[in-house]
Write an enzyme that holds these catalytic residues in place. Structure first.
Site, short mmCIF file in Angstrom:
data_model
loop_
_atom_site.label_atom_id
_atom_site.label_comp_id
_atom_site.label_asym_id
_atom_site.label_seq_id
_atom_site.Cartn_x
_atom_site.Cartn_y
_atom_site.Cartn_z
CD GLU A 130 -4.31 15.99 -56.02
OE1 GLU A 130 -4.92 14.92 -55.92
OE2 GLU A 130 -4.45 16.77 -56.99
CB SER B 6 13.32 32.38 -48.00
OG SER B 6 12.59 33.55 -47.71
NE ARG C 214 -6.88 18.44 -59.23
CZ ARG C 214 -7.92 18.18 -58.42
NH1 ARG C 214 -7.86 18.44 -57.14
NH2 ARG C 214 -9.01 17.65 -58.89
#
Length: 152
Positions: free
Chosen positions: A97, A120, A94
């Site tokens: 995604e 960073s 997830r």
């Protein structure tokens, strides 16, 4: 003659840490408090993604009753990255995604707000929190990275 016994892998050390933690009923938060370090960083370190100081590793080792071999492994520099087997874990997937869907928008917004550069992941903090919501509690993940501008 120097000891030529191989140093335990960070993955193996992580398995010992997690087993001891679970069997003793300890939380990641308790371990982070014991070494006075941030929760997410401590969890990451104990799962093998950060090197720990000798003092922090010894404190956790003592608290969990870990062997010297585990304490030694916790201090080693990690090979950071994602084990390909974890890529299909639903929680980790997830995040992948979410970055696939929102990554281009976040990049555009960073450039608009800060200019040409990146966030960073080395000079970086991450935190997690629970936020109550009538439709079900929410997971709040905060990435806090220093802006690094591209310059020539």
């Amino acid at each position: 003659m120097a000891d030529a016994t191989p140093i335990m892998s960070k993955a193996e050390a992580a398995a010992y840490v997690d087993s001891a933690r679970i069997r003793q009923g300890r939380t990641w938060a308790e371990l982070a408090t014991a070494i006075d370090r941030p929760l997410v960083w401590t969890t990451s370190a104990l799962l093998g993604q950060q090197p720990m100081s000798a003092e922090d590793a010894a404190t956790v080792g003592s608290l969990l009753g870990l062997s010297e071999a585990v304490v030694e492994a916790l201090q080693q520099q990690p090979a950071r990255g994602l084990d390909p087997a974890l890529a299909s874990d639903p929680t980790i997937y997830r995040f992948t995604e979410a970055l696939a869907v929102y990554g281009p928008a976040l990049k555009a917004l960073i450039h608009e707000e800060f200019g040409d550069g990146i966030m960073s992941a080395i000079n970086f903090k991450v935190d997690i929190a629970r936020r109550p919501d009538p439709s079900g509690d929410r997971v709040v993940v905060t990435f806090d990275g220093k802006f690094l501008d591209y310059h020539w």
